[in-house]
Scaffold this motif. Structure first.
Motif, PDB file in Angstrom:
ATOM      1  N   CYS A  70       0.842  -1.473   0.018  1.00  0.00           N
ATOM      2  CA  CYS A  70       0.137   0.170  -0.018  1.00  0.00           C
ATOM      3  C   CYS A  70       0.816   1.442   0.040  1.00  0.00           C
ATOM      4  CB  CYS A  70      -0.822  -0.064   1.259  1.00  0.00           C
ATOM      5  SG  CYS A  70      -1.673   1.274   1.488  1.00  0.00           S
ATOM      6  N   SER A  71       2.115   1.100   0.767  1.00  0.00           N
ATOM      7  CA  SER A  71       2.812   2.292   0.932  1.00  0.00           C
ATOM      8  C   SER A  71       3.387   2.767  -0.314  1.00  0.00           C
ATOM      9  CB  SER A  71       3.903   2.082   1.979  1.00  0.00           C
ATOM     10  OG  SER A  71       4.773   3.296   2.216  1.00  0.00           O
ATOM     11  N   ILE A  72       3.949   1.912  -1.170  1.00  0.00           N
ATOM     12  CA  ILE A  72       4.723   2.277  -2.428  1.00  0.00           C
ATOM     13  C   ILE A  72       3.478   2.436  -3.407  1.00  0.00           C
ATOM     14  CG2 ILE A  72       4.625  -0.527  -3.376  1.00  0.00           C
ATOM     15  CD1 ILE A  72       7.264   2.306  -3.941  1.00  0.00           C
ATOM     16  N   ASP A  73       2.291   2.000  -3.364  1.00  0.00           N
ATOM     17  CA  ASP A  73       1.293   2.612  -4.185  1.00  0.00           C
ATOM     18  C   ASP A  73       1.068   4.060  -3.932  1.00  0.00           C
ATOM     19  OD1 ASP A  73       1.042   0.002  -5.556  1.00  0.00           O
ATOM     20  OD2 ASP A  73      -0.843  -0.417  -4.243  1.00  0.00           O
ATOM     21  N   VAL A  74       1.060   4.414  -2.711  1.00  0.00           N
ATOM     22  CA  VAL A  74       0.632   5.680  -2.500  1.00  0.00           C
ATOM     23  C   VAL A  74       1.825   6.608  -2.760  1.00  0.00           C
ATOM     24  CG1 VAL A  74       0.480   7.526  -0.406  1.00  0.00           C
ATOM     25  CG2 VAL A  74      -0.558   5.313  -0.272  1.00  0.00           C
ATOM     26  N   ILE A  75       3.189   6.055  -2.724  1.00  0.00           N
ATOM     27  CA  ILE A  75       4.335   6.856  -3.283  1.00  0.00           C
ATOM     28  C   ILE A  75       4.413   6.943  -4.542  1.00  0.00           C
ATOM     29  CG2 ILE A  75       6.884   6.773  -3.533  1.00  0.00           C
ATOM     30  CD1 ILE A  75       6.980   5.432  -0.662  1.00  0.00           C
ATOM     31  N   ALA A  76       3.971   5.940  -5.356  1.00  0.00           N
ATOM     32  CA  ALA A  76       3.681   5.828  -6.991  1.00  0.00           C
ATOM     33  C   ALA A  76       2.675   7.144  -7.407  1.00  0.00           C
ATOM     34  CB  ALA A  76       3.480   4.470  -7.429  1.00  0.00           C
ATOM     35  N   SER A  77       1.785   7.145  -6.570  1.00  0.00           N
ATOM     36  CA  SER A  77       0.753   7.949  -7.032  1.00  0.00           C
ATOM     37  C   SER A  77       0.876   9.465  -6.548  1.00  0.00           C
ATOM     38  CB  SER A  77      -0.640   7.615  -6.073  1.00  0.00           C
ATOM     39  OG  SER A  77      -0.442   7.988  -4.861  1.00  0.00           O
ATOM     40  N   ALA A  78       2.052   9.617  -5.732  1.00  0.00           N
ATOM     41  CA  ALA A  78       2.384  10.960  -5.388  1.00  0.00           C
ATOM     42  C   ALA A  78       3.639  11.629  -6.389  1.00  0.00           C
ATOM     43  CB  ALA A  78       2.636  11.238  -3.941  1.00  0.00           C
ATOM     44  N   LEU A  79       4.523  10.642  -6.596  1.00  0.00           N
ATOM     45  CA  LEU A  79       5.740  10.928  -7.267  1.00  0.00           C
ATOM     46  C   LEU A  79       6.082   9.932  -8.516  1.00  0.00           C
ATOM     47  CD1 LEU A  79       8.216  12.836  -6.257  1.00  0.00           C
ATOM     48  CD2 LEU A  79       9.095  10.645  -5.015  1.00  0.00           C
ATOM     49  N   PRO A  80       6.204  10.474  -9.657  1.00  0.00           N
ATOM     50  CA  PRO A  80       6.580  10.022 -10.717  1.00  0.00           C
ATOM     51  C   PRO A  80       7.812   8.967 -10.402  1.00  0.00           C
ATOM     52  CG  PRO A  80       6.293  12.280 -11.456  1.00  0.00           C
ATOM     53  CD  PRO A  80       6.347  12.141  -9.786  1.00  0.00           C
ATOM     54  N   TYR A  81       7.808   7.977 -11.385  1.00  0.00           N
ATOM     55  CA  TYR A  81       8.846   6.961 -11.167  1.00  0.00           C
ATOM     56  C   TYR A  81      10.366   7.711 -11.491  1.00  0.00           C
ATOM     57  CZ  TYR A  81      12.465   3.301 -11.372  1.00  0.00           C
ATOM     58  OH  TYR A  81      13.415   2.339 -10.984  1.00  0.00           O
ATOM     59  N   LYS A  82      10.653   8.802 -12.197  1.00  0.00           N
ATOM     60  CA  LYS A  82      11.810   9.357 -12.480  1.00  0.00           C
ATOM     61  C   LYS A  82      12.324  10.187 -11.606  1.00  0.00           C
ATOM     62  CE  LYS A  82      13.918  12.643 -15.797  1.00  0.00           C
ATOM     63  NZ  LYS A  82      13.953  13.676 -16.748  1.00  0.00           N
ATOM     64  N   GLU A  83      11.308  10.855 -10.718  1.00  0.00           N
ATOM     65  CA  GLU A  83      11.623  11.653  -9.475  1.00  0.00           C
ATOM     66  C   GLU A  83      11.981  10.669  -8.165  1.00  0.00           C
ATOM     67  OE1 GLU A  83       9.066  14.723  -8.602  1.00  0.00           O
ATOM     68  OE2 GLU A  83       8.522  15.201 -10.629  1.00  0.00           O
ATOM     69  N   TYR A  84      11.286   9.641  -8.248  1.00  0.00           N
ATOM     70  CA  TYR A  84      11.503   8.711  -7.215  1.00  0.00           C
ATOM     71  C   TYR A  84      13.134   8.039  -7.227  1.00  0.00           C
ATOM     72  CZ  TYR A  84      11.395   4.029  -4.510  1.00  0.00           C
ATOM     73  OH  TYR A  84      11.637   2.962  -3.802  1.00  0.00           O
ATOM     74  N   GLU A  85      13.329   7.741  -8.628  1.00  0.00           N
ATOM     75  CA  GLU A  85      14.814   7.054  -8.882  1.00  0.00           C
ATOM     76  C   GLU A  85      15.734   8.153  -8.620  1.00  0.00           C
ATOM     77  OE1 GLU A  85      16.443   4.390 -12.504  1.00  0.00           O
ATOM     78  OE2 GLU A  85      15.405   6.013 -13.002  1.00  0.00           O
ATOM     79  N   GLU A  86      15.499   9.486  -8.996  1.00  0.00           N
ATOM     80  CA  GLU A  86      16.493  10.304  -8.930  1.00  0.00           C
ATOM     81  C   GLU A  86      16.937  10.723  -7.487  1.00  0.00           C
ATOM     82  OE1 GLU A  86      14.973  13.716 -10.873  1.00  0.00           O
ATOM     83  OE2 GLU A  86      15.442  13.118 -12.842  1.00  0.00           O
ATOM     84  N   ALA A  87      15.995  10.750  -6.529  1.00  0.00           N
ATOM     85  CA  ALA A  87      15.697  11.096  -5.204  1.00  0.00           C
ATOM     86  C   ALA A  87      16.660   9.696  -4.536  1.00  0.00           C
ATOM     87  CB  ALA A  87      14.772  11.084  -4.584  1.00  0.00           C
ATOM     88  N   GLU A  88      16.210   8.529  -4.821  1.00  0.00           N
ATOM     89  CA  GLU A  88      16.877   7.284  -4.254  1.00  0.00           C
ATOM     90  C   GLU A  88      18.615   7.406  -4.783  1.00  0.00           C
ATOM     91  OE1 GLU A  88      15.998   3.546  -5.678  1.00  0.00           O
ATOM     92  OE2 GLU A  88      14.963   3.210  -3.913  1.00  0.00           O
TER      93      GLU A  88
END
Length: 128
Positions: A70-88
C-alpha cells in the motif's frame, strides 16, 4: 542487501515511526480508494525492492506485506518514477560522504529528497 540500501530502508522506517503518531483512525489504504486510472510507471523490480526493504524493517507477516505494498502505491501516486529514482540515487550517493559528494547537498538535490520523503510519510500515514 547492501549497506546503502539498508541505510535507506532504515531511513524509511524512521519516517514510519514519526508518521505512525499521525495516523488517523479509519484511514484506508490508497489501493482501496484509488480508481483503476492510477498511473503505474514504477517497474515491478522497484516496487518489489521497496516492499522487501519495508518488510525487513517492519516485520515479515502478511499484514506488513499489505501495508508495505500500500505504501509504495501511495508513493507511486504522489511521485513519478523518474523523480523517485533520482531521489533514491541522490540519497545513495550521499552516503559515500566526503568532498566528492558535496554537490549532492545543493538546493535542487535537497528538494528532490524532500519530495520523496513527503511521499513516504504520506504512504506511512495512509497505510500503517
Amino acid at each position: 542487501m547492501t549497506m546503502r540500501k539498508f541505510a535507506l530502508k532504515l531511513a524509511v522506517a524512521t519516517l514510519g515511526v514519526v508518521a505512525a503518531g499521525a495516523v488517523a483512525i479509519g484511514e484506508e489504504c490508497a489501493e482501496k480508494t484509488t480508481s483503476s486510472s492510477l498511473v503505474n510507471d514504477y517497474p515491478t523490480f522497484a516496487r518489489a525492492d521497496y516492499v522487501y526493504g519495508c518488510m525487513m524493517v517492519n516485520g515479515q507477516g502478511r499484514d506488513i506485506l499489505e501495508k508495505c505494498a500500500c505504501s509504495i502505491d501511495v508513493i507511486a501516486s504522489a511521485l513519478p518514477y523518474k523523480e523517485y529514482e533520482e531521489a533514491e540515487t541522490i540519497m545513495s550517493v550521499r552516503q559515500r560522504g566526503g568532498e566528492s559528494v558535496a554537490y549532492m547537498y545543493a538546493p535542487a538535490m535537497l528538494e528532490k529528497i524532500k519530495n520523496l520523503k513527503r511521499a513516504q510519510v504520506e504512504g506511512e500515514i495512509r497505510c500503517f
